[in-house]
Design a protein around this motif. Structure first.
Motif, PDB file in Angstrom:
ATOM      1  N   GLY A 127      45.494   6.086  15.005  1.00  0.00           N
ATOM      2  CA  GLY A 127      45.863   7.236  15.841  1.00  0.00           C
ATOM      3  C   GLY A 127      47.364   7.489  15.840  1.00  0.00           C
ATOM      4  O   GLY A 127      47.810   8.639  15.868  1.00  0.00           O
ATOM      5  N   ASP A 128      48.143   6.401  15.789  1.00  0.00           N
ATOM      6  CA  ASP A 128      49.607   6.549  15.752  1.00  0.00           C
ATOM      7  C   ASP A 128      50.032   7.244  14.458  1.00  0.00           C
ATOM      8  O   ASP A 128      50.894   8.126  14.466  1.00  0.00           O
ATOM      9  CB  ASP A 128      50.282   5.174  15.848  1.00  0.00           C
ATOM     10  CG  ASP A 128      49.922   4.449  17.136  1.00  0.00           C
ATOM     11  OD1 ASP A 128      49.877   5.130  18.186  1.00  0.00           O
ATOM     12  OD2 ASP A 128      49.678   3.237  17.087  1.00  0.00           O
ATOM     13  N   VAL A 129      49.410   6.810  13.368  1.00  0.00           N
ATOM     14  CA  VAL A 129      49.753   7.418  12.068  1.00  0.00           C
ATOM     15  C   VAL A 129      49.333   8.887  12.062  1.00  0.00           C
ATOM     16  O   VAL A 129      50.075   9.767  11.594  1.00  0.00           O
ATOM     17  CB  VAL A 129      49.068   6.643  10.906  1.00  0.00           C
ATOM     18  CG1 VAL A 129      49.379   7.309   9.563  1.00  0.00           C
ATOM     19  CG2 VAL A 129      49.516   5.201  10.903  1.00  0.00           C
ATOM     20  N   MET A 130      48.148   9.138  12.617  1.00  0.00           N
ATOM     21  CA  MET A 130      47.645  10.530  12.630  1.00  0.00           C
ATOM     22  C   MET A 130      48.557  11.433  13.458  1.00  0.00           C
ATOM     23  O   MET A 130      48.750  12.612  13.126  1.00  0.00           O
ATOM     24  CB  MET A 130      46.220  10.590  13.188  1.00  0.00           C
ATOM     25  CG  MET A 130      45.149  10.129  12.218  1.00  0.00           C
ATOM     26  SD  MET A 130      45.322  10.822  10.570  1.00  0.00           S
ATOM     27  CE  MET A 130      45.044  12.550  10.901  1.00  0.00           C
ATOM     28  N   GLU A 131      49.124  10.867  14.541  1.00  0.00           N
ATOM     29  CA  GLU A 131      50.044  11.660  15.358  1.00  0.00           C
ATOM     30  C   GLU A 131      51.234  12.126  14.514  1.00  0.00           C
ATOM     31  O   GLU A 131      51.638  13.292  14.561  1.00  0.00           O
ATOM     32  CB  GLU A 131      50.539  10.816  16.548  1.00  0.00           C
ATOM     33  CG  GLU A 131      51.371  11.636  17.523  1.00  0.00           C
ATOM     34  CD  GLU A 131      51.799  10.824  18.753  1.00  0.00           C
ATOM     35  OE1 GLU A 131      51.073   9.886  19.144  1.00  0.00           O
ATOM     36  OE2 GLU A 131      52.855  11.147  19.312  1.00  0.00           O
ATOM     37  N   GLY A 132      51.752  11.199  13.715  1.00  0.00           N
ATOM     38  CA  GLY A 132      52.867  11.557  12.829  1.00  0.00           C
ATOM     39  C   GLY A 132      52.456  12.574  11.787  1.00  0.00           C
ATOM     40  O   GLY A 132      53.202  13.515  11.483  1.00  0.00           O
ATOM     41  N   VAL A 133      51.242  12.400  11.257  1.00  0.00           N
ATOM     42  CA  VAL A 133      50.769  13.324  10.215  1.00  0.00           C
ATOM     43  C   VAL A 133      50.611  14.736  10.786  1.00  0.00           C
ATOM     44  O   VAL A 133      51.049  15.724  10.192  1.00  0.00           O
ATOM     45  CB  VAL A 133      49.435  12.826   9.612  1.00  0.00           C
ATOM     46  CG1 VAL A 133      48.834  13.879   8.683  1.00  0.00           C
ATOM     47  CG2 VAL A 133      49.645  11.529   8.853  1.00  0.00           C
ATOM     48  N   VAL A 134      49.983  14.803  11.974  1.00  0.00           N
ATOM     49  CA  VAL A 134      49.782  16.122  12.602  1.00  0.00           C
ATOM     50  C   VAL A 134      51.131  16.791  12.878  1.00  0.00           C
ATOM     51  O   VAL A 134      51.339  17.971  12.575  1.00  0.00           O
ATOM     52  CB  VAL A 134      48.978  15.974  13.924  1.00  0.00           C
ATOM     53  CG1 VAL A 134      48.984  17.291  14.712  1.00  0.00           C
ATOM     54  CG2 VAL A 134      47.547  15.562  13.621  1.00  0.00           C
ATOM     55  N   LYS A 135      52.061  16.005  13.424  1.00  0.00           N
ATOM     56  CA  LYS A 135      53.383  16.576  13.727  1.00  0.00           C
ATOM     57  C   LYS A 135      54.059  17.089  12.460  1.00  0.00           C
ATOM     58  O   LYS A 135      54.596  18.205  12.429  1.00  0.00           O
ATOM     59  CB  LYS A 135      54.279  15.505  14.374  1.00  0.00           C
ATOM     60  CG  LYS A 135      54.018  15.298  15.842  1.00  0.00           C
ATOM     61  CD  LYS A 135      55.008  14.296  16.394  1.00  0.00           C
ATOM     62  CE  LYS A 135      54.797  14.089  17.889  1.00  0.00           C
ATOM     63  NZ  LYS A 135      55.696  13.080  18.432  1.00  0.00           N
ATOM     64  N   SER A 136      54.029  16.285  11.418  1.00  0.00           N
ATOM     65  CA  SER A 136      54.739  16.713  10.208  1.00  0.00           C
ATOM     66  C   SER A 136      54.073  17.940   9.581  1.00  0.00           C
ATOM     67  O   SER A 136      54.762  18.792   9.009  1.00  0.00           O
ATOM     68  CB  SER A 136      54.837  15.562   9.203  1.00  0.00           C
ATOM     69  OG  SER A 136      53.560  15.114   8.856  1.00  0.00           O
ATOM     70  N   CYS A 137      52.741  18.043   9.697  1.00  0.00           N
ATOM     71  CA  CYS A 137      52.061  19.248   9.178  1.00  0.00           C
ATOM     72  C   CYS A 137      52.503  20.481   9.974  1.00  0.00           C
ATOM     73  O   CYS A 137      52.802  21.535   9.389  1.00  0.00           O
ATOM     74  CB  CYS A 137      50.547  19.091   9.262  1.00  0.00           C
ATOM     75  SG  CYS A 137      49.888  17.919   8.079  1.00  0.00           S
ATOM     76  N   VAL A 138      52.516  20.346  11.313  1.00  0.00           N
ATOM     77  CA  VAL A 138      52.917  21.481  12.158  1.00  0.00           C
ATOM     78  C   VAL A 138      54.371  21.862  11.869  1.00  0.00           C
ATOM     79  O   VAL A 138      54.707  23.040  11.722  1.00  0.00           O
ATOM     80  CB  VAL A 138      52.732  21.131  13.653  1.00  0.00           C
ATOM     81  CG1 VAL A 138      53.304  22.240  14.546  1.00  0.00           C
ATOM     82  CG2 VAL A 138      51.250  20.939  13.964  1.00  0.00           C
ATOM     83  N   PHE A 139      55.239  20.851  11.760  1.00  0.00           N
ATOM     84  CA  PHE A 139      56.643  21.132  11.454  1.00  0.00           C
ATOM     85  C   PHE A 139      56.776  21.802  10.081  1.00  0.00           C
ATOM     86  O   PHE A 139      57.631  22.672   9.877  1.00  0.00           O
ATOM     87  CB  PHE A 139      57.484  19.850  11.465  1.00  0.00           C
ATOM     88  CG  PHE A 139      57.528  19.153  12.797  1.00  0.00           C
ATOM     89  CD1 PHE A 139      57.214  19.836  13.977  1.00  0.00           C
ATOM     90  CD2 PHE A 139      57.895  17.820  12.899  1.00  0.00           C
ATOM     91  CE1 PHE A 139      57.254  19.201  15.211  1.00  0.00           C
ATOM     92  CE2 PHE A 139      57.943  17.175  14.127  1.00  0.00           C
ATOM     93  CZ  PHE A 139      57.612  17.870  15.281  1.00  0.00           C
ATOM     94  N   GLY A 140      55.944  21.368   9.149  1.00  0.00           N
ATOM     95  CA  GLY A 140      55.987  21.956   7.807  1.00  0.00           C
ATOM     96  C   GLY A 140      55.661  23.435   7.845  1.00  0.00           C
ATOM     97  O   GLY A 140      56.347  24.263   7.224  1.00  0.00           O
ATOM     98  N   VAL A 141      54.607  23.786   8.596  1.00  0.00           N
ATOM     99  CA  VAL A 141      54.226  25.204   8.723  1.00  0.00           C
ATOM    100  C   VAL A 141      55.362  25.977   9.396  1.00  0.00           C
ATOM    101  O   VAL A 141      55.775  27.049   8.929  1.00  0.00           O
ATOM    102  CB  VAL A 141      52.918  25.349   9.538  1.00  0.00           C
ATOM    103  CG1 VAL A 141      52.628  26.814   9.840  1.00  0.00           C
ATOM    104  CG2 VAL A 141      51.748  24.733   8.784  1.00  0.00           C
ATOM    105  N   ALA A 142      55.894  25.401  10.493  1.00  0.00           N
ATOM    106  CA  ALA A 142      56.929  26.120  11.258  1.00  0.00           C
ATOM    107  C   ALA A 142      58.202  26.320  10.428  1.00  0.00           C
ATOM    108  O   ALA A 142      58.706  27.438  10.308  1.00  0.00           O
ATOM    109  CB  ALA A 142      57.250  25.348  12.544  1.00  0.00           C
TER     110      ALA A 142
END
Lengths: 256, 276
Positions: free
Chosen positions: A195-210
């Motif tokens: 879950g910790d890794v997924m949190e980072g993955v989700v954040k980086s995906c959102v930041f990538g889109v933004a």
């Protein structure tokens, strides 16, 4: 006083209009995504330009951030006699927070500005108009591959940043400060969950889109002059940085 | 009677009637009428700021008129949606003032660009077409140069090769002679005429280089004050008695088009110390 209020209202209205334009642009980008993915070669080329060419700055920064984390973490944990937890602290800090955020800020500064200035110059030199005249939609041919290239590159860069950062923390903690290597890695392995890794993955995906959307929007809509391109580049960094930090807070609050 | 699916062959490829267009409250065209004959080289001339490039943008649908009709190849531009407009543009080629070559592609790929975007031709055929077009503009040997390695004249010729690569019916040139040395200028002039005649296309050339364009144009329009000030064969415009036409065609610094931009009284402004 009345003047100040009028300016404030005008500023608020302008911000809302800009937000609406951003929303419409991002909606169009997302709608065009399936079609753009069919032109795989163009996207891969942009992943190389946004991702591979950002690797040096990402890896160097990751290493130094990790090393600082190792030093600070060791200093703090030593006070409680739990310096063996350094691996866990560094890994959680990097994977969940520092990796995605710092990588996104660096991405905005390196790849985002490159995207915005490239598109702005294409606008200023009539390249986008020429495409329109050749019956080629510049959003599909030029903007989409760059947007998707950034979206794909960003999580990969964040992952590399975190890995190099952990290596940097290990370098300082284990090699320099004498923390037990087995404890460093085993505690990290035990405490860091999927879950910790997924949190980072989700954040980086959102930041990538933004970050990618902001860069291509500012570049595509820049005023076609030298000053206009410069302003678009500056706005890309400023807006991206603020958005990354704002989104980081919101995502952290949601995923806690 | 025209066959089903084909449009009637009008002698006018571009027809403009009662065109009105304003930007920010400033009227660029008030009631402009203009015809471009099929197969001709038509020059659109006029002093800077008279809206020549704006007219091209209206003809190509990059801008939409406030009122009036702009008809290209039998289709009214204002009524076309995005798909219709793109279909119409595939029948046109446009040479931009600065060439507008794609800076991340080399010469060969720039010329091949429209073919790759609009056709599924096999690579050997694309290669042959591109080399043929580059040969036509004398730059077959420059195929692998990057755009930053080209001189202004060469860039203009590459852009011309790109503009004709899809065999357009209409070729539009926006200020094709700006910044060219005499040799490059002569080459571009010759290409405009030769391509028009050899390919059987219709050419529209926006320029204020009177002598150069008069040498190749079949018909010329002189724009001034948002309307057509004069039109006809370039030679007849050169002999015109109209003050406005004479001033432009002979390059006189003062006349109906004043040397000074409208300003308050000179002495009053210098002595009064008011705002500049």
């Amino acid at each position: 006083m009345r003047h100040v209020v009028r300016e404030l209202v005008r500023g608020a209205v302008d911000s809302l209009v800009l937000l609406g334009r951003y929303a419409r642009f991002v909606a169009r980008l997302l709608a065009e995504t399936p079609r753009a993915l069919l032109r795989f070669g163009l996207v891969v080329e942009q992943v190389y330009k946004s991702g591979a060419l950002s690797l040096v700055i990402i890896m160097l920064s990751g290493l130094f951030v990790g090393m600082v984390l190792g030093l600070q973490g060791f200093d703090l944990l030593e006070r409680f006699g739990s310096e063996e937890s350094l691996g866990t602290a560094a890994a959680l800090g990097l994977v969940k927070e520092l990796g995605p955020v710092v990588a996104a800020l660096l991405f905005a500064g390196r790849a985002g500005t490159a995207l915005a200035s490239e598109l702005g110059l294409m606008r200023a030199t009539d390249q986008l108009s020429a495409m329109e005249m050749m019956a080629v939609d510049p959003v599909r041919r030029v903007v989409m591959p760059r947007f998707l290239g950034g979206v794909v590159a960003m999580p990969l860069l964040a992952g590399i940043f975190s890995m190099i950062g952990i290596f940097g923390a290990q370098l300082v903690g284990v090699q320099m400060m004498g923390v037990d290597s087995g404890q460093f890695w085993s505690q990290m392995q035990g405490a860091v969950e999927r879950g910790d890794v997924m949190e980072g993955v989700v954040k980086s995906c959102v930041f990538g889109v933004a970050c990618s959307a902001i860069a291509v929007y500012e570049g595509y809509h820049s005023v076609p002059t030298a000053e206009g391109v410069g302003r678009a580049t500056t706005r890309t960094v400023v807006i991206s940085s603020v958005m990354v930090l704002l989104l980081d807070y919101m995502l952290t609050a949601v995923m806690m | 009677m025209p066959q089903a699916g084909s449009e009637p062959k009008d002698s006018c490829v571009v027809r403009v009637r009662g065109l009105r267009y304003a930007v920010g409250g400033r009227e660029i065209f008030s009631a402009l009428d203009l015809d471009v004959e099929r197969g001709s080289v038509t020059a659109i001339m006029g002093p800077s700021g008279t809206g020549k490039t704006t007219l091209l943008r209206l003809i190509t649908g990059q801008l939409i008129a406030d009122a009036g009709e702009v008809t290209v190849a039998g289709q009214e531009v204002r009524l076309l949606g995005r798909v219709g407009l793109y279909a119409l543009r595939r029948r046109m080629g446009m040479l931009f003032q600065n060439g507008a070559l794609l800076s991340d592609l080399d010469v060969y790929e720039n010329v091949a660009f429209p073919l790759r975007e609009h056709t599924r031709l096999p690579e050997p055929l694309i290669r042959n077409i591109v080399l043929t077009k580059l040969h036509a503009v004398g730059l077959r040997g420059a195929a692998r140069l990057m755009t930053y390695e080209l001189s202004g004249g060469m860039a203009r010729r590459v852009a011309l090769a790109r503009a004709i690569v899809m065999d357009p019916e209409i070729l539009i040139y926006d200020e094709p002679f700006v910044g060219l040395d005499p040799i490059s200028l002569g080459v571009v002039l010759r290409l405009i005429r030769e391509l028009n005649d050899a390919l059987g296309i219709t050419s529209i050339v926006v320029s204020h280089d009177v002598r150069e364009i008069s040498a190749v144009a079949d018909r010329a329009y002189l724009l001034s004050g948002g309307r057509v000030a004069a039109s006809g064969r370039p030679a007849s415009l050169l002999e015109s008695e109209s003050g406005e036409v004479r001033q432009f065609m002979k390059g006189l610094p003062d006349g109906p088009v004043p040397f000074h931009y409208p300003a308050p009284d000179y002495a009053e402004q210098l002595l009064g110390g008011g705002p500049t």
